[in-house]
Design an enzyme around this catalytic site. Sequence first.
Site, PDB file in Angstrom:
ATOM      1  CG  ASN A   1      12.054   8.755  -5.532  1.00 18.63           C
ATOM      2  OD1 ASN A   1      11.733   9.509  -6.459  1.00 18.63           O
ATOM      3  ND2 ASN A   1      11.312   8.580  -4.468  1.00 18.63           N
TER       4      ASN A   1
ATOM      5  CB  SER B   1      -0.938   0.013   1.213  1.00 15.15           C
ATOM      6  OG  SER B   1      -0.194   0.096   2.404  1.00 15.15           O
ATOM      7  N   GLY B   2       2.138   1.131   0.190  1.00 12.28           N
ATOM      8  CA  GLY B   2       3.016   2.302   0.164  1.00 12.28           C
ATOM      9  C   GLY B   2       3.364   2.708  -1.260  1.00 12.28           C
ATOM     10  CE1 TYR B   3       2.114   7.624  -1.882  1.00 14.01           C
ATOM     11  CE2 TYR B   3       4.005   8.807  -1.022  1.00 14.01           C
ATOM     12  CZ  TYR B   3       2.649   8.715  -1.237  1.00 14.01           C
ATOM     13  OH  TYR B   3       1.823   9.727  -0.802  1.00 14.01           O
TER      14      TYR B   3
ATOM     15  CB  CYS C   1      16.288   5.977  -4.351  1.00 14.01           C
ATOM     16  SG  CYS C   1      16.148   6.927  -2.825  1.00 14.01           S
TER      17      CYS C   1
END
Lengths: 345, 345, 345, 345
Positions: free
Chosen positions: C312, C10-12, C151
């Site tokens: 990123n 559910s995160g980016y 990143c």
Amino acid sequence: MLRVAVVGASGYIGGELLRLLLGHPRVTVTVATSGRHAGKRVDGPHPNLRGTTDLTFLDPGRLAAAKDQYDVLFLATPHKETMGRMPEYLSLADQVIDLSGDFRLRDPQVYERHYGVPHTAPELIPGFATGLPEWHRKEIRGSDRISVPGCMATAGVLALRPLSEAGLIHGEVQVDARTGSSGSGVSAGSANLHAERSGAMRIFAPNSHRHQAEITQATGLPVRMTATGVEAVRGVQVLCRVSLTDGADERAVRRAYREAYADEPFVRVVAQKRGLYRLPEPKILSGSNYCDVGFDIDEESRTALVVGALDNLVKGGSGNAVQCLNVRHGWPERLGLEFTGLHPN
Amino acid sequence: MLRVAVVGASGYIGGELLRLLLGHPRVTVTVATSGRHAGKRVDGPHPNLRGTTDLTFLDPGRLAAAKDQYDVLFLATPHKETMGRMPEYLSLADQVIDLSGDFRLRDPQVYERHYGVPHTAPELIPGFATGLPEWHRKEIRGSDRISVPGCMATAGVLALRPLSEAGLIHGEVQVDARTGSSGSGVSAGSANLHAERSGAMRIFAPNSHRHQAEITQATGLPVRMTATGVEAVRGVQVLCRVSLTDGADERAVRRAYREAYADEPFVRVVAQKRGLYRLPEPKILSGSNYCDVGFDIDEESRTALVVGALDNLVKGGSGNAVQCLNVRHGWPERLGLEFTGLHPN
Amino acid sequence: MLRVAVVGASGYIGGELLRLLLGHPRVTVTVATSGRHAGKRVDGPHPNLRGTTDLTFLDPGRLAAAKDQYDVLFLATPHKETMGRMPEYLSLADQVIDLSGDFRLRDPQVYERHYGVPHTAPELIPGFATGLPEWHRKEIRGSDRISVPGCMATAGVLALRPLSEAGLIHGEVQVDARTGSSGSGVSAGSANLHAERSGAMRIFAPNSHRHQAEITQATGLPVRMTATGVEAVRGVQVLCRVSLTDGADERAVRRAYREAYADEPFVRVVAQKRGLYRLPEPKILSGSNYCDVGFDIDEESRTALVVGALDNLVKGGSGNAVQCLNVRHGWPERLGLEFTGLHPN
Amino acid sequence: MLRVAVVGASGYIGGELLRLLLGHPRVTVTVATSGRHAGKRVDGPHPNLRGTTDLTFLDPGRLAAAKDQYDVLFLATPHKETMGRMPEYLSLADQVIDLSGDFRLRDPQVYERHYGVPHTAPELIPGFATGLPEWHRKEIRGSDRISVPGCMATAGVLALRPLSEAGLIHGEVQVDARTGSSGSGVSAGSANLHAERSGAMRIFAPNSHRHQAEITQATGLPVRMTATGVEAVRGVQVLCRVSLTDGADERAVRRAYREAYADEPFVRVVAQKRGLYRLPEPKILSGSNYCDVGFDIDEESRTALVVGALDNLVKGGSGNAVQCLNVRHGWPERLGLEFTGLHPN
């Protein structure tokens, strides 16, 4: 009331001079020149001045004819062009405050290296005081010719010089400068098109920027500077990586800043251990004449990150020029420069 | 492989055509014209295409000479200029897909009212199919001349037409359109300078916008349109205030959308009761060919807010044109248009 | 079709994994876990996926019970938490691709220094291949455990390593990293509030960032890193100041990059003499898996500015992970990663 | 010097009150309360105030005990909570200036409809003057209880009321309001996360917003309001579509504005035929107390677009409150509110 003229008043630096000088309690703006907008209201290109003034732009060709209308000339005129006209400007007014880059560098050869053309009025350079009150207050007080430093240079010099003066740093300084888009002025090249510039991280000067010569001149330190345009309209932030000398610890650094700036109205030392705004950030400086300086020491490498931030159009230009005017006239330095900046913004 | 030429390929719409067509599995881009960049690589003005193509721009004056190199012409050429050259374009290729505004309006007098000049090739207008597959698929399939609608018009028509067709709305429609800066193209006027355009809410068309004529043409409804530039590079969002007819309730509205778009690959109905993205928002559509449509009914006033959102350069222009190409050739419509958009973005 | 599960979906980073894997022609996403959103549709927190999938989130507590539904586990789980659960993850799937920071650093003591806690599964570290195909392709091909780099580290390593391998640089590297807000994830602390973060130039790591350890590990060079949050949602740019060894001139540097990356699908060398996009800029990389690398040599100081830029969430995370999957399975590396990025954007 | 207390001083409205009141020449800020920050410096959450004040936050529970330290209470406290505490506030200070929404609406039932809870102190409502000097100056002069209007309401009322008073408009008004993120306050919900809010065009109130009731109350006109969050930190812009009565032409509209606002220090009529800033835009109003109002008439449809713009934290809140203080005390209204706004910004 002191009567002032702003030459090159339709650009961003010129507009900011108008904003500050129109609000200054001891100044009246009598002349604002612009070739392109001659005869038109100044609140056209500067819509924030609506309701503040009815002034119209004067054609720059008529500046001499209007010479009995002003005592002080502020020059917001282009680099390279200004030096050729300086003799005339000097003949027109009692005092000249120059915001172009032409009289910042003391050494004409350094000028030529950074601006790409020979200096055409080198004999006038020594007559200009450096318009940075924090380090040249006495000089400014006694001078009728003042040259205001570059925006990134101001941030860099104010951040670094207390440390160089105190002998706390040595060797080459790596400067990483970031700037908003207003520094490029109103000339609408494609580089400044919103769609191209928005959200950019554009390294426009990877290995050298002319402002580095000013920092070297002021601090005696060799400087290697990189400049990047980031997303902002106003704002300059410079990050300087410096090597610390023996004994240069946090206390010594804080002391150096305190000794240099304790009584300064427009320099704040921002170097906290935590918090969103623990180090200088231009975001909260828009419109204000503050230059925030700060640092963070890395004990392991015996280096520090030294940071300066300001609004390029205010402390990095017009506001600093007004502060110089205040100094020159023995007025309180905050006069006309009281705005504290906004948060959030 | 179908060979295509993009005329006017150095602008933003042209660049987006190149991006999509270069990635299209059944197309090869053989020609891309640009007067200003003739002879130079297309990945100069379109740096996102680096590594994708070695194509260089052709001088538009040599388009005719190169006519045996392409089967289809995409025209990303200026309004008003395109109509004069259309006879030539039509003689050069089997198919012409026009992204200018010149052949969108069926009535030359309406054209004149909105574009300020008489139409110089009115006899060609009827030959063009309207390049909006959702409503003109059959027409597109059978036509070699396709005129792609305007960006705001596409959003408005896709949002409104299911309701007008189903008789659920009546009377005048108030359209409030918001757009990013890329819609203004690469011409670097001061209006598009980053420092001026950043953070703007600029009402550039307070009472009328030429795209409103397209919406009226497609829906039969009178439209009053306001257009504002807001901070974004890509993205169009139109808010339409409509009066509901008797019996037009949420179920009826949902049904109308479902019937219109259930099988459409590029229209999503976004009309949720809660959530950050409960209504169409262009932020998550950049680069994608989706047009999201949605609504929110106000029972008390018997009106609804009907919303459409899209990327002005994709579904509002180049992507839609590629979808038309797919339709025309009987290919799967998603071909070359699979990108779903980014979140966050 | 390979069946994959995304843990922490559910995160980016998780959302970006879903976007890429759902579009991947040889993969089917069977499981996506989220504690907070269990039972709900994945297109709620990831609205760009509307119309692409009907998948709902699985409670992470049921991951083991669902073990016969997936062959590969992607872990988009938090640093420090992941190492404790790794033994279980390894027991559940044939292959594990970890995007947390827990298995990137080879030396547990270096891990402890940068993450502030002792490593709890140091015996598992050697089993992980470094998920950077450009430098570890062979290793990845033969490994069922892959740890994807950070990143900023990815951008730094890809920019620097060709030069360190070729012996063209020496001594300490100064890294100035800039990052967008998506790197902070969906946790809504006040630091990430729009009003605070918008237009920021926030130095959140003045003297050290954990990604510097990864760069040192990959290049053998000591690194001093500063990290600043600037206005962008996606995007990382790292500027590295390096000292050149004798004989390291432009030709040698270009050759080193060419030898390292000529056949790489996702690294472009961007080092032009002029142009807005002459050096790597993340603005045009959003959504793409490219890492652009470039440089500008300063002959006078015998240093170079070496630059890397990427999205990123893609090459700096999810896209790179998918590329590793492609490598591991012997598939074309571009599979599912064809998006070229947008301009303007 | 008048001694003032700010209750709820750690939020954005509270911070802006502090900025303005600390700079006010006839006011001294003696108390600023915050539960979360009690005992800490106010320049923590409000970093722009560094160097301006050494004030620390008082726990709100000690406000009564400190009652001999202030003469005026400014309430920057939440809607719904404020009404319950109002009796106590009124007992503590000579004057109370309330910025919450609780005493804006005259009719408790309208309050309940828009705020979703019954009003718990309806008997106090009539005692409050409406804090909009342009229309309630006399009332404010004679009142010790002032309720400051909502930000969008202020923009809407100032734009519309001259026309409604002059009988130039009739029927329902369609209001399209756009707002920056600072209006949501410092509460860090995911809706205000930078990555979600950046570049958004988020319709958070498609068919009704509580500020519409204030506009109706002030103008007598039915209002249908839509509100969208767009990319900006500060700034509100309202677009109102109105129907013109017979005889309402440009001259009549200009005259109505002139009669209403010719002597107003903080309302400017901006309605030009051309120029980037021809209609009100909040971009140049940040930090200033101006509300710009303007219009564009569509003769064909006999409607006009009427526009108001302001900084939601200043004229839309704190600045307006300070202006009310100035009115109440018979001071020049510009006192402490001289800042003109920035361009570019």
